[in-house]
Scaffold this motif. Structure first.
Motif: not given
Ligand code: AMP
Ligand code: MG
Length: 348
Positions: A105-113, A126-128, A297-301
């Protein structure tokens, strides 16, 4: 006589009330006086240094909070590091084009966010970006065609997520995820959650400049004070360089992105590690972007996204977001400072 009898209980009640008030007052003072603060010091993790400071009622609680915080950070690193071949992100990169990869759920959550931030920033975040990061190692001996080819393997719209089965799949061959722009902030957020659950009354979690504060520090002011480094005068990765300004925050996250620490030097030319996936080229308009908002996480992104978007578009975006402020410093040689409209309230 009857009158006197009636007065005694009133005095007794008065005394009981006073004793109760004094008891509550002194027990409160006693508790606050017995608060302790424990500092983990800098520990190497996630390719950088992390530090956790915990304020709690006793030493055992504070030490326990620090242990669980580092356990959480290590767990997230193991799931998301692209240096670890068995991490979930590495598994997606290896087999994600052939089949859907089941993740935590952690990895899924990070990718979704991350996808939400890509949409919010028009693809600046863009994480790609992975194939373009690999290309950086060959700069400047690259042709336009090299960039075009790598760009064709990027794009957050090529990520296929299945929420029910918690799987991630890649729609184009050669795609590569890199969550380096959000994972540290996410780890800070999750570490803070667990520190709060374990009884801390105040805390600061810092992973390589992605910081989150809660409550108050034990000594000094009511707020946590965070030094913003002068991008002109940073000496190296470990030492703190010189402080340009001090931010004072409570219950907020602070993240800084910038080319002043992590960059490549090729033929005396400086290349930032932050890439615009539309051009494939590194972004050099800003030397540092600091975001202050409630979520780490929002601040980082957002710090990474605004580094790509530049001063004008970046500040327009920040002004649309609630409880979010930014401090931007342009690149060499000007190092000009730009601030969002409410950033001043955090500057000491
Ligand atoms: P940060 O230090 O949080 O700004 O993250 C920078 C890291 O994010 C880089 O080292 C890359 O791994 C990755 N990255 C670079 N450009 C982008 C981008 N446009 N969107 C998302 N991640 C990126
Ligand atoms: Mg970032």
């Amino acid at each position: 006589m009857a009158k006197g009898k009636k007065q005694i209980p009133r005095i007794v009640f008065g005394l009981i009330f006073l004793v109760a008030v004094f008891y509550l007052f002194f027990s409160f003072c006693g508790r606050s006086a017995s608060r302790v603060s424990v500092d983990s010091g800098k520990r190497a993790v996630m390719g950088t240094f992390a530090r956790v400071i915990v304020v709690a009622s006793d030493l055992d609680t504070a030490n326990e909070c620090i242990d669980v915080a580092f356990e959480q950070i290590t767990k997230i690193d193991e799931l998301m590091s692209d240096y670890k071949s068995d991490s979930e992100i590495s598994r997606i990169n290896k087999d994600g084009f052939d089949k859907p990869i089941k993740v935590s759920k952690y990895t899924y959550n990070v990718i979704q966010r991350s996808i939400e931030f890509s949409k919010l920033t028009g693809g600046a975040f863009d994480i790609t970006v992975g194939p373009l990061i690999d290309l950086q190692h060959s700069v400047p001996a690259l042709t336009d065609n090299d960039y075009r080819q790598a760009c064709s393997k990027t794009g957050y719209d090529k990520l296929i997520l299945d929420k029910e089965n918690m799987t991630v799949q890649l729609a184009a061959e050669g795609m590569k995820l890199d969550v380096g722009a959000i994972a540290k902030g996410y780890a800070v957020e999750k570490a803070m959650e667990i520190v709060k659950k374990n009884g801390a009354t105040g805390a600061m979690v810092d992973i390589g400049g992605d910081i989150c504060c809660f409550g108050s520090p034990l000594a000094g002011s009511e707020k946590w004070r965070i030094g913003l480094q002068d991008s002109k005068r940073v000496s190296d990765e470990i030492s703190d360089g010189e402080i340009l300004m001090v931010l004072a925050v409570n219950d907020n996250a602070v993240a800084t992105s910038g080319d002043y620490r992590r960059f490549s030097m090729i033929d005396s030319q400086r290349y930032s590690h932050i890439i615009d996936t539309k051009t494939g080229r590194s972004c050099n308009e800003l030397s540092s972007v600091t975001i202050i908002c409630p979520s780490a996480a929002d601040a980082d992104a957002l710090a990474t996204a605004v580094s790509v978007m530049g001063v004008e578009n970046g500040l327009v975006l920040i002004e649309t977001l609630a409880e979010t402020e930014a401090i931007l410093i342009s690149s060499s040689p000007e190092f000009k400072i730009f601030k969002s409209s409410g950033a001043g309230k955090y500057i000491e």
